[in-house]
Design a protein around this motif. Sequence first.
Motif, PDB file in Angstrom:
ATOM      1  N   ALA A 320      58.439  29.830 -33.955  1.00 26.00           N
ATOM      2  CA  ALA A 320      58.929  31.212 -33.874  1.00 26.00           C
ATOM      3  C   ALA A 320      58.661  31.957 -35.189  1.00 26.00           C
ATOM      4  N   LEU A 321      58.924  31.310 -36.324  1.00 29.38           N
ATOM      5  CA  LEU A 321      58.618  31.924 -37.614  1.00 29.38           C
ATOM      6  C   LEU A 321      57.127  32.183 -37.748  1.00 29.38           C
ATOM      7  N   ALA A 322      56.307  31.229 -37.319  1.00 29.66           N
ATOM      8  CA  ALA A 322      54.855  31.387 -37.412  1.00 29.66           C
ATOM      9  C   ALA A 322      54.362  32.528 -36.529  1.00 29.66           C
ATOM     10  N   MET A 323      55.077  32.810 -35.418  1.00 37.26           N
ATOM     11  CA  MET A 323      54.695  33.913 -34.543  1.00 37.26           C
ATOM     12  C   MET A 323      55.208  35.256 -35.054  1.00 37.26           C
ATOM     13  N   GLY A 324      55.865  35.238 -36.206  1.00 38.56           N
ATOM     14  CA  GLY A 324      56.304  36.479 -36.825  1.00 38.56           C
ATOM     15  C   GLY A 324      57.661  36.970 -36.382  1.00 38.56           C
ATOM     16  N   LYS A 325      58.440  36.125 -35.718  1.00 39.85           N
ATOM     17  CA  LYS A 325      59.750  36.529 -35.221  1.00 39.85           C
ATOM     18  C   LYS A 325      60.836  36.324 -36.268  1.00 39.85           C
ATOM     19  N   ILE A 326      61.976  36.957 -36.058  1.00 37.86           N
ATOM     20  CA  ILE A 326      63.170  36.676 -36.860  1.00 37.86           C
ATOM     21  C   ILE A 326      63.893  35.505 -36.212  1.00 37.86           C
ATOM     22  N   VAL A 327      64.327  34.578 -37.045  1.00 36.85           N
ATOM     23  CA  VAL A 327      65.040  33.394 -36.560  1.00 36.85           C
ATOM     24  C   VAL A 327      66.463  33.412 -37.100  1.00 36.85           C
ATOM     25  N   VAL A 328      67.431  33.211 -36.221  1.00 37.50           N
ATOM     26  CA  VAL A 328      68.821  33.034 -36.628  1.00 37.50           C
ATOM     27  C   VAL A 328      69.191  31.580 -36.352  1.00 37.50           C
ATOM     28  N   CYS A 329      69.510  30.841 -37.418  1.00 38.65           N
ATOM     29  CA  CYS A 329      69.805  29.417 -37.261  1.00 38.65           C
ATOM     30  C   CYS A 329      70.941  29.014 -38.205  1.00 38.65           C
ATOM     31  N   ALA A 330      71.524  27.872 -37.930  1.00 38.54           N
ATOM     32  CA  ALA A 330      72.677  27.402 -38.702  1.00 38.54           C
ATOM     33  C   ALA A 330      72.277  27.027 -40.126  1.00 38.54           C
ATOM     34  N   ASN A 331      73.198  27.244 -41.062  1.00 40.31           N
ATOM     35  CA  ASN A 331      73.006  26.792 -42.439  1.00 40.31           C
ATOM     36  C   ASN A 331      73.246  25.282 -42.459  1.00 40.31           C
ATOM     37  N   HIS A 332      72.167  24.536 -42.258  1.00 35.80           N
ATOM     38  CA  HIS A 332      72.247  23.095 -42.013  1.00 35.80           C
ATOM     39  C   HIS A 332      71.029  22.443 -42.658  1.00 35.80           C
ATOM     40  N   PRO A 333      71.138  21.186 -43.108  1.00 33.35           N
ATOM     41  CA  PRO A 333      69.989  20.540 -43.761  1.00 33.35           C
ATOM     42  C   PRO A 333      68.714  20.543 -42.920  1.00 33.35           C
ATOM     43  N   SER A 334      68.852  20.547 -41.606  1.00 27.09           N
ATOM     44  CA  SER A 334      67.660  20.562 -40.751  1.00 27.09           C
ATOM     45  C   SER A 334      66.851  21.840 -40.911  1.00 27.09           C
ATOM     46  N   THR A 346      70.036  32.353 -41.977  1.00 28.14           N
ATOM     47  CA  THR A 346      70.970  31.258 -41.720  1.00 28.14           C
ATOM     48  C   THR A 346      72.400  31.794 -41.771  1.00 28.14           C
ATOM     49  N   TYR A 347      73.290  31.093 -41.086  1.00 30.69           N
ATOM     50  CA  TYR A 347      74.676  31.545 -41.013  1.00 30.69           C
ATOM     51  C   TYR A 347      75.624  30.358 -41.138  1.00 30.69           C
ATOM     52  N   ASP A 348      76.843  30.660 -41.548  1.00 34.49           N
ATOM     53  CA  ASP A 348      77.947  29.689 -41.570  1.00 34.49           C
ATOM     54  C   ASP A 348      79.047  30.214 -40.653  1.00 34.49           C
ATOM     55  N   GLY A 349      79.453  29.412 -39.686  1.00 29.45           N
ATOM     56  CA  GLY A 349      80.550  29.791 -38.804  1.00 29.45           C
ATOM     57  C   GLY A 349      80.151  30.820 -37.765  1.00 29.45           C
ATOM     58  N   SER A 350      81.033  31.013 -36.796  1.00 30.80           N
ATOM     59  CA  SER A 350      80.722  31.899 -35.677  1.00 30.80           C
ATOM     60  C   SER A 350      80.624  33.362 -36.090  1.00 30.80           C
ATOM     61  N   ASN A 351      81.457  33.798 -37.047  1.00 29.81           N
ATOM     62  CA  ASN A 351      81.360  35.185 -37.519  1.00 29.81           C
ATOM     63  C   ASN A 351      80.034  35.424 -38.229  1.00 29.81           C
ATOM     64  N   GLY A 352      79.582  34.408 -38.950  1.00 24.07           N
ATOM     65  CA  GLY A 352      78.279  34.515 -39.601  1.00 24.07           C
ATOM     66  C   GLY A 352      77.153  34.641 -38.596  1.00 24.07           C
ATOM     67  N   PHE A 353      77.281  33.951 -37.462  1.00 22.87           N
ATOM     68  CA  PHE A 353      76.282  34.066 -36.400  1.00 22.87           C
ATOM     69  C   PHE A 353      76.222  35.498 -35.884  1.00 22.87           C
ATOM     70  N   VAL A 354      77.366  36.103 -35.659  1.00 19.73           N
ATOM     71  CA  VAL A 354      77.401  37.475 -35.162  1.00 19.73           C
ATOM     72  C   VAL A 354      76.751  38.422 -36.162  1.00 19.73           C
ATOM     73  N   THR A 355      77.122  38.287 -37.444  1.00 20.46           N
ATOM     74  CA  THR A 355      76.563  39.163 -38.480  1.00 20.46           C
ATOM     75  C   THR A 355      75.046  39.038 -38.551  1.00 20.46           C
TER      76      THR A 355
END
Length: 466
Positions: A320-334, A346-355
């Motif tokens: 998805a990043l290579a195709m030029g899209k914005i990615v929303v993913c968890a703040n996680h080692p992966s 990246t986001y932490d917690g559900s409120n972070g996902f919304v933001t």
Amino acid sequence: MDRRRHIAIFTTASLPWLTGTAVNPLFRAAYLSKDGKNDVTLVIPWISLKDQGLVYPNNITFTSPLEQEKYVKCWLEEMIGFASCFSIRFYPGKYSRDKRSIIGVGDISEAIPDEEADVAVLEEPEHLTWFYHGKRWKNKFRFVIGIIHTNYVEYVKRETEGITQAFLLKHINKWLVDIYCHKVIRLSAATQDYSGSIICNVHGVNPKCLAISKNKMELLQNGGHAFTKGAYYIGKMVWSKGYKELIRLLSDHQKDLVRLEVDLFGSGEDSDEVQDAVKNLELVVRVHPARDHVDPIFHDYKLFLNPSTTDVVCTTTAEALAMGKIVVCANHPSNDFFKQFPNCKTYDGSNGFVTATVEAQAEDPAPLTDAQRYELSWEAATIRFLEAVELENHFASEFSGSSPRKCMSASSYLQRKLQDTSACLHQVASGCEVLRRLFGAIPGSLQPDEELCKDLGLAIHPKKKR
């Protein structure tokens, strides 16, 4: 080092199953062999027609290994744009319904003749050796490299009595990987830790993904609308692949995400349950069958949502990043590798996902620089792999004429003896049908059955003759 080497890449899946361990080793074989300096063989599982119907999408099946090999090579060359020069061989496998994966049957190392056994790359070494009964990898091959793709311990924790099973699996994995691998590469810190292992993302993306982003950026620069669709997620449709987390986030924040529409693409054992779950949402969430990520249907999406924390380095996030899209993913080692790209939020917690999601809806993706595009490519991934495995250093003693046994310290000698004893113990245990069944092996998987032998041209084991 001028010596030509034979590199055999063993993996746990194959096209048309579009899973990471089918796609990434295939690209690795193509790019390791591209310069013609080494002989490369990709060794993939062959499964019976009955099992193919359970695994491969869109009713695709093969009557012979040659037919599947042609399919794999055609798909690959369409993606990479050059003729590949590696060979493909097959080992016998069976599909395990409870593990939702293919398990090798018998001595899968026999796919490579002894005279060609030089360097082995085990993609998912723990998976390949759980029920392995054959020659010890370190004895057959001069150098064995394990690449850790999957956080199996995390998956098992989510099952009934998962904590106990995860504890046992963690120690079994460490035992087997230590016995069979000289070098271990973990794709990210999200994997199980192994002594002496290194963390390095040695995966790239399908080159077609990078070509898609180029076309999109040209369209944006010319004032066009490059991204006319909203958000999507693609992945095998099982709850542990992020669907549970995503649906929970959407359900908990429907009022905050009223303008969001999401399309889910995937096929899997939990497809019906996922479809039932999204019916309870007020948000517009559509469920579609699995497709290849480079399919034109995905080109116009702007936002890729991936809340999964069970992945190690998610192939579809990289694509998805290579195709030029914005990615929303968890703040996680992966996702650590992806944080270097400005389109990764990246986001932490559900409120972070919304933001992060609301911000992404209001923005256009930033164009990828040449350096960022290269970092995502298989050319860069292949260089990272070669630097990480240090073939020259491993074989240096052979060229200097020194004897490893003479230079071996007392502690190293003891460690070698313990490994030899452990390997013998595993050999005995993996050869006992009762113990195999106790630890979850497929019944009758110690030796390939008559059908697999006929398909692969193998001698039929005496016990399997009718």
